[in-house]
Design a protein around this motif. Structure first.
Motif, mmCIF file in Angstrom:
data_model
loop_
_atom_site.group_PDB
_atom_site.id
_atom_site.type_symbol
_atom_site.label_atom_id
_atom_site.label_comp_id
_atom_site.label_asym_id
_atom_site.label_seq_id
_atom_site.Cartn_x
_atom_site.Cartn_y
_atom_site.Cartn_z
ATOM 1 N N ASP A 106 120.755 10.941 -6.627
ATOM 2 C CA ASP A 106 120.975 12.033 -7.579
ATOM 3 C C ASP A 106 119.655 12.619 -8.058
ATOM 4 O O ASP A 106 119.525 13.849 -8.219
ATOM 5 C CB ASP A 106 121.779 11.518 -8.778
ATOM 6 N N LEU A 107 118.664 11.737 -8.284
ATOM 7 C CA LEU A 107 117.350 12.239 -8.695
ATOM 8 C C LEU A 107 116.704 13.083 -7.599
ATOM 9 O O LEU A 107 116.111 14.127 -7.867
ATOM 10 C CB LEU A 107 116.424 11.072 -9.048
ATOM 11 N N VAL A 152 114.090 14.469 -17.949
ATOM 12 C CA VAL A 152 115.481 14.799 -17.647
ATOM 13 C C VAL A 152 116.056 13.775 -16.680
ATOM 14 O O VAL A 152 115.322 13.075 -15.970
ATOM 15 C CB VAL A 152 115.602 16.216 -17.042
ATOM 16 N N SER A 153 117.377 13.709 -16.681
ATOM 17 C CA SER A 153 118.101 12.893 -15.712
ATOM 18 C C SER A 153 119.066 13.819 -14.991
ATOM 19 O O SER A 153 119.234 14.977 -15.390
ATOM 20 C CB SER A 153 118.850 11.758 -16.425
ATOM 21 N N PRO A 154 119.724 13.343 -13.948
ATOM 22 C CA PRO A 154 120.662 14.221 -13.232
ATOM 23 C C PRO A 154 121.791 14.762 -14.090
ATOM 24 O O PRO A 154 122.392 15.771 -13.729
ATOM 25 C CB PRO A 154 121.204 13.303 -12.127
ATOM 26 N N VAL A 155 122.084 14.115 -15.235
ATOM 27 C CA VAL A 155 123.191 14.600 -16.069
ATOM 28 C C VAL A 155 122.724 15.467 -17.227
ATOM 29 O O VAL A 155 123.552 16.080 -17.905
ATOM 30 C CB VAL A 155 124.025 13.423 -16.616
ATOM 31 N N GLY A 156 121.408 15.550 -17.478
ATOM 32 C CA GLY A 156 120.962 16.419 -18.552
ATOM 33 C C GLY A 156 119.644 16.020 -19.166
ATOM 34 O O GLY A 156 118.920 15.160 -18.652
ATOM 35 N N ALA A 256 125.120 14.336 -23.425
ATOM 36 C CA ALA A 256 125.423 14.125 -22.006
ATOM 37 C C ALA A 256 124.739 12.877 -21.472
ATOM 38 O O ALA A 256 125.267 12.187 -20.605
ATOM 39 C CB ALA A 256 124.992 15.353 -21.199
ATOM 40 N N VAL A 257 123.550 12.581 -21.998
ATOM 41 C CA VAL A 257 122.766 11.445 -21.523
ATOM 42 C C VAL A 257 122.873 10.301 -22.523
ATOM 43 O O VAL A 257 122.640 10.493 -23.719
ATOM 44 C CB VAL A 257 121.291 11.845 -21.331
ATOM 45 N N VAL A 265 114.083 8.591 -14.273
ATOM 46 C CA VAL A 265 114.096 9.970 -14.782
ATOM 47 C C VAL A 265 113.129 10.825 -13.976
ATOM 48 O O VAL A 265 112.339 10.318 -13.179
ATOM 49 C CB VAL A 265 113.689 10.016 -16.274
ATOM 50 N N LEU A 266 113.206 12.126 -14.237
ATOM 51 C CA LEU A 266 112.217 13.075 -13.736
ATOM 52 C C LEU A 266 111.455 13.632 -14.929
ATOM 53 O O LEU A 266 112.050 13.996 -15.948
ATOM 54 C CB LEU A 266 112.886 14.219 -12.979
#
Length: 277
Positions: A106-107, A152-156, A256-257, A265-266
């Protein structure tokens, strides 16, 4: 006479038995004994003892066999238990590898939508303080992470880098009361600031009473705070309450997170990221 017999009854009985045996042997030696009156009697008397002895021996052999079988089964069970433990450990390892692979996939999918410059980092520590919500990343200035970058993460949206060393970075989470993320309601475009709260769930501040906002509305970053790029999901409206006085509504937010569940994370700069569609 009777007194003598009573006193020596054991000795007399033994003497008679010996005498009787000698007479039988003498008669047998002279060929006069045609029938053996004692043999059949002894055989009959010994038969129950022989049957009992055979049954006892057979039972002992059966017990010995069962004991050997039991020891073999116990050894096999112990081996199987060890094997089950090994397989369970291997299964857990594979499940963890699979979960990690899904998160990294996902990342990578999110990173593929970004220009060069984003940094993938892993969470290596969490704040133990009840007053500050933060975690520590395993990447720092030597890896291109700078203070003020968005996390950020894939969900927000997850947080903002507030301190950096050469090999680590501290992230202030969106759940912290000192944080603030400028957001807009995706449906009505109403604006506000999402921040953590000391005594309740995160809230959306400064929403005017006249603004149209409803439970379930999605909140996304506005891109106007200079930290988070526009279009990242922050959360959804969980509760709306208009007081009988004041300028603003009370808006509770479900983020969301979940920071407690973040592992990778990114880290990105707001000027290089394009919102995920």
């Amino acid at each position: 006479m009777l007194a003598f017999v009573r006193r020596n009854q054991v000795l007399l009985a033994s003497f008679l038995c010996v005498l009787f045996s000698l007479l039988i042997l003498s008669a047998a030696a002279r060929g006069r004994l045609q029938r053996d009156p004692i043999g059949p009697l002894l055989l009959e008397l010994m038969r129950p003892l022989q049957i009992g002895a055979q049954a006892t021996v057979a039972k002992l052999k059966e017990i010995q066999h069962r004991y050997g079988t039991f020891r073999g089964l116990a050894s096999e069970n112990e081996r199987l238990r060890g094997r089950i433990t090994e397989l369970e450990a291997e299964r857990n390892r594979l499940l963890e590898v699979e979960a990690t692979s899904l998160r990294l996939r996902d990342l990578l999918e999110l990173r593929s939508q970004l220009p060069a410059g984003s940094v993938t980092a892993a969470v290596i520590g969490n704040s133990a303080s009840t007053w500050f919500h933060s975690f520590v990343l395993d990447k720092g200035s030597a890896d291109g992470v700078l203070k003020g970058m968005a996390v950020v993460s894939p969900v927000g949206a997850a947080g903002q880098v507030v301190a950096v060393t050469s090999r680590s970075a501290k992230v202030l989470l969106v759940t912290d009361p000192h944080s603030g993320v400028d957001v807009i309601v995706q449906r009505s475009r109403a604006r506000g600031i999402v921040s953590g709260s000391l005594d309740s769930a995160p809230i959306m501040k400064y929403v005017k009473r006249s603004e149209d906002i409803q439970e379930g509305d999605r909140l996304i970053t506005s891109g106007l705070d200079g930290t988070f790029p526009k279009g990242l999901l922050v959360g959804t409206v969980a509760k709306v309450r208009k007081k009988s006085f004041g300028l603003f509504q009370y808006v509770e937010v479900a983020l969301a997170v979940d920071p407690s569940r973040i592992e990778e994370v990114l880290v990105v700069s707001p000027e290089i990221i394009q919102p995920k569609k």
